[in-house]
Design a protein around this motif. Structure first.
Motif, mmCIF file in Angstrom:
data_model
loop_
_atom_site.group_PDB
_atom_site.id
_atom_site.type_symbol
_atom_site.label_atom_id
_atom_site.label_comp_id
_atom_site.label_asym_id
_atom_site.label_seq_id
_atom_site.Cartn_x
_atom_site.Cartn_y
_atom_site.Cartn_z
ATOM 1 N N VAL A 1 0.568 -1.254 0.255
ATOM 2 C CA VAL A 1 0.077 0.254 0.023
ATOM 3 C C VAL A 1 0.382 1.087 -0.010
ATOM 4 O O VAL A 1 0.361 2.102 -0.510
ATOM 5 C CB VAL A 1 -0.799 0.248 0.994
ATOM 6 C CG1 VAL A 1 -1.668 1.318 1.249
ATOM 7 C CG2 VAL A 1 -2.107 -0.810 1.272
ATOM 8 N N ARG A 2 2.124 1.521 0.814
ATOM 9 C CA ARG A 2 3.095 2.338 0.993
ATOM 10 C C ARG A 2 3.623 2.391 -0.806
ATOM 11 O O ARG A 2 3.480 3.544 -0.493
ATOM 12 C CB ARG A 2 4.211 1.738 1.542
ATOM 13 C CG ARG A 2 4.949 3.170 1.657
ATOM 14 C CD ARG A 2 6.342 3.020 3.171
ATOM 15 N NE ARG A 2 5.765 2.990 3.450
ATOM 16 C CZ ARG A 2 5.621 2.378 5.331
ATOM 17 N NH1 ARG A 2 5.845 0.985 4.848
ATOM 18 N NH2 ARG A 2 4.636 2.238 6.462
ATOM 19 N N VAL B 1 -0.176 3.507 10.679
ATOM 20 C CA VAL B 1 0.509 4.237 9.625
ATOM 21 C C VAL B 1 -0.906 4.786 8.920
ATOM 22 O O VAL B 1 -1.854 3.825 8.624
ATOM 23 C CB VAL B 1 0.832 3.345 8.530
ATOM 24 C CG1 VAL B 1 1.098 3.553 7.417
ATOM 25 C CG2 VAL B 1 2.024 2.508 9.052
ATOM 26 N N LYS B 2 -0.740 6.000 8.639
ATOM 27 C CA LYS B 2 -1.990 6.507 7.756
ATOM 28 C C LYS B 2 -1.309 7.246 6.404
ATOM 29 O O LYS B 2 -0.148 7.677 7.148
ATOM 30 C CB LYS B 2 -2.965 7.576 9.175
ATOM 31 C CG LYS B 2 -3.443 7.226 10.123
ATOM 32 C CD LYS B 2 -3.652 7.770 10.684
ATOM 33 C CE LYS B 2 -4.010 7.572 11.977
ATOM 34 N NZ LYS B 2 -5.545 7.815 13.067
ATOM 35 N N PHE B 3 -2.350 7.541 5.665
ATOM 36 C CA PHE B 3 -1.796 8.158 4.491
ATOM 37 C C PHE B 3 -2.634 8.866 4.784
ATOM 38 O O PHE B 3 -4.207 8.934 4.228
ATOM 39 C CB PHE B 3 -1.970 7.524 2.672
ATOM 40 C CG PHE B 3 -0.768 6.449 3.057
ATOM 41 C CD1 PHE B 3 1.195 6.583 2.608
ATOM 42 C CD2 PHE B 3 -1.545 5.369 4.121
ATOM 43 C CE1 PHE B 3 1.398 5.968 2.877
ATOM 44 C CE2 PHE B 3 -0.254 3.983 3.731
ATOM 45 C CZ PHE B 3 1.610 4.806 3.466
ATOM 46 N N ARG B 4 -2.531 10.607 3.885
ATOM 47 C CA ARG B 4 -3.462 11.382 3.976
ATOM 48 C C ARG B 4 -3.373 12.045 3.039
ATOM 49 O O ARG B 4 -1.683 13.154 2.634
ATOM 50 C CB ARG B 4 -3.988 12.293 5.133
ATOM 51 C CG ARG B 4 -2.550 13.089 6.123
ATOM 52 C CD ARG B 4 -3.058 13.336 7.242
ATOM 53 N NE ARG B 4 -1.309 14.251 7.952
ATOM 54 C CZ ARG B 4 -1.718 14.989 8.993
ATOM 55 N NH1 ARG B 4 -2.452 13.940 9.399
ATOM 56 N NH2 ARG B 4 -0.652 15.162 8.951
ATOM 57 N N VAL B 5 -4.140 12.942 2.460
ATOM 58 C CA VAL B 5 -3.936 14.677 1.841
ATOM 59 C C VAL B 5 -3.763 15.303 3.023
ATOM 60 O O VAL B 5 -5.227 16.022 3.056
ATOM 61 C CB VAL B 5 -4.638 14.238 0.184
ATOM 62 C CG1 VAL B 5 -4.742 15.925 -0.166
ATOM 63 C CG2 VAL B 5 -4.342 13.237 -0.188
ATOM 64 N N LYS B 6 -3.171 16.605 2.251
ATOM 65 C CA LYS B 6 -3.482 18.016 3.535
ATOM 66 C C LYS B 6 -3.559 16.618 5.062
ATOM 67 O O LYS B 6 -3.121 16.321 5.826
ATOM 68 C CB LYS B 6 -4.180 18.767 3.429
ATOM 69 C CG LYS B 6 -3.759 19.218 2.444
ATOM 70 C CD LYS B 6 -4.714 20.710 2.051
ATOM 71 C CE LYS B 6 -4.003 21.284 0.443
ATOM 72 N NZ LYS B 6 -3.778 22.947 0.342
ATOM 73 N N ASP C 1 -6.178 -8.525 -3.179
ATOM 74 C CA ASP C 1 -5.206 -8.872 -3.401
ATOM 75 C C ASP C 1 -4.706 -7.934 -3.980
ATOM 76 O O ASP C 1 -5.101 -6.526 -3.842
ATOM 77 C CB ASP C 1 -5.598 -9.785 -4.727
ATOM 78 C CG ASP C 1 -6.973 -9.486 -6.168
ATOM 79 O OD1 ASP C 1 -7.107 -8.367 -6.116
ATOM 80 O OD2 ASP C 1 -7.865 -10.217 -6.156
ATOM 81 N N LEU C 2 -3.424 -7.696 -4.638
ATOM 82 C CA LEU C 2 -2.754 -6.591 -5.052
ATOM 83 C C LEU C 2 -3.948 -5.896 -6.262
ATOM 84 O O LEU C 2 -4.046 -4.212 -5.921
ATOM 85 C CB LEU C 2 -1.704 -7.298 -5.773
ATOM 86 C CG LEU C 2 -0.353 -5.247 -5.773
ATOM 87 C CD1 LEU C 2 -0.148 -4.758 -5.547
ATOM 88 C CD2 LEU C 2 0.937 -5.750 -6.732
ATOM 89 N N GLU C 3 -4.709 -6.465 -6.745
ATOM 90 C CA GLU C 3 -5.356 -5.009 -7.938
ATOM 91 C C GLU C 3 -6.473 -4.723 -7.169
ATOM 92 O O GLU C 3 -6.939 -3.345 -7.636
ATOM 93 C CB GLU C 3 -6.019 -6.087 -9.341
ATOM 94 C CG GLU C 3 -6.737 -5.689 -10.266
ATOM 95 C CD GLU C 3 -7.330 -6.706 -10.754
ATOM 96 O OE1 GLU C 3 -8.013 -6.194 -11.456
ATOM 97 O OE2 GLU C 3 -6.921 -7.808 -11.030
ATOM 98 N N LEU D 1 -8.843 -0.065 -4.391
ATOM 99 C CA LEU D 1 -9.572 0.559 -3.443
ATOM 100 C C LEU D 1 -8.711 1.975 -2.827
ATOM 101 O O LEU D 1 -9.267 3.172 -1.852
ATOM 102 C CB LEU D 1 -9.634 -0.062 -1.863
ATOM 103 C CG LEU D 1 -10.878 -2.371 -2.256
ATOM 104 C CD1 LEU D 1 -10.391 -2.661 -1.238
ATOM 105 C CD2 LEU D 1 -12.029 -0.889 -2.027
ATOM 106 N N VAL D 2 -7.450 1.516 -3.154
ATOM 107 C CA VAL D 2 -6.685 2.946 -2.194
ATOM 108 C C VAL D 2 -6.537 4.043 -3.230
ATOM 109 O O VAL D 2 -6.481 4.820 -2.924
ATOM 110 C CB VAL D 2 -5.372 2.399 -1.947
ATOM 111 C CG1 VAL D 2 -4.071 3.755 -1.765
ATOM 112 C CG2 VAL D 2 -4.707 1.184 -1.181
ATOM 113 N N THR D 3 -7.286 4.124 -4.599
ATOM 114 C CA THR D 3 -6.881 4.988 -5.288
ATOM 115 C C THR D 3 -8.321 5.372 -5.100
ATOM 116 O O THR D 3 -8.378 7.151 -5.189
ATOM 117 C CB THR D 3 -6.527 4.189 -7.338
ATOM 118 O OG1 THR D 3 -5.303 3.814 -6.548
ATOM 119 C CG2 THR D 3 -6.682 5.857 -7.872
ATOM 120 N N ASP D 4 -9.318 4.700 -5.488
ATOM 121 C CA ASP D 4 -10.640 5.450 -5.028
ATOM 122 C C ASP D 4 -10.104 6.788 -3.596
ATOM 123 O O ASP D 4 -11.595 7.208 -3.611
ATOM 124 C CB ASP D 4 -11.571 4.608 -5.038
ATOM 125 C CG ASP D 4 -11.700 3.589 -6.586
ATOM 126 O OD1 ASP D 4 -10.759 4.305 -7.538
ATOM 127 O OD2 ASP D 4 -12.769 2.684 -7.007
#
Length: 118
Positions: free
Chosen positions: A7-8, A26-31, A86-88, A93-96
């Motif tokens: 994911v990273r 671990v968190k991913f964010r925009v602003k 799975d990777l796909e 999910l992450v991109t959406d």
């Protein structure tokens, strides 16, 4: 099985994304908007998802998806078991989830730059 590292590698390619380590998670964010977050042990991934569609997602695959804890139900959020992805599917999910928190022009630009974009 997908890992936090998988994911990273994806998340950090998405424009304006930053990684944070907050209270052992671990968190991913925009602003200030978090779009992906992991349980402390990395076995669960929470991600942004439209509220009006999440019940159907959870009902469709209850062994893979679950609603967030009660205090997070007010947010656009769903939780997935990492060992069931799975990777796909993780990529989608992450991109959406990222696309939900950035300006639409940025989404268009990002996908236009991908080599396999048609």
């Amino acid at each position: 099985m997908v890992t936090v590292e998988d994911v990273r590698q994806l998340a950090l390619t998405l424009p304006r994304t930053t990684e944070h380590f907050i209270h052992g998670r671990v968190k991913f964010r925009v602003k200030q908007i978090v779009y992906v977050s992991f349980s402390r042990d990395g076995s669960l991934m929470g991600f942004g998802f439209p509220k009006d569609e999440r019940a159907a997602l959870v009902e469709s695959e209850p062994d893979k998806f679950q609603l967030p804890r009660e205090s997070d139900l007010r947010f656009h959020w769903v939780v997935a078991r990492m060992d069931a992805l799975d990777l796909e599917e993780m990529t989608e999910l992450v991109t959406d989830a990222w696309a939900m928190v950035v300006p639409k022009f940025l989404v268009r630009e990002h996908f236009a730059e991908l080599p396999d974009h048609e």
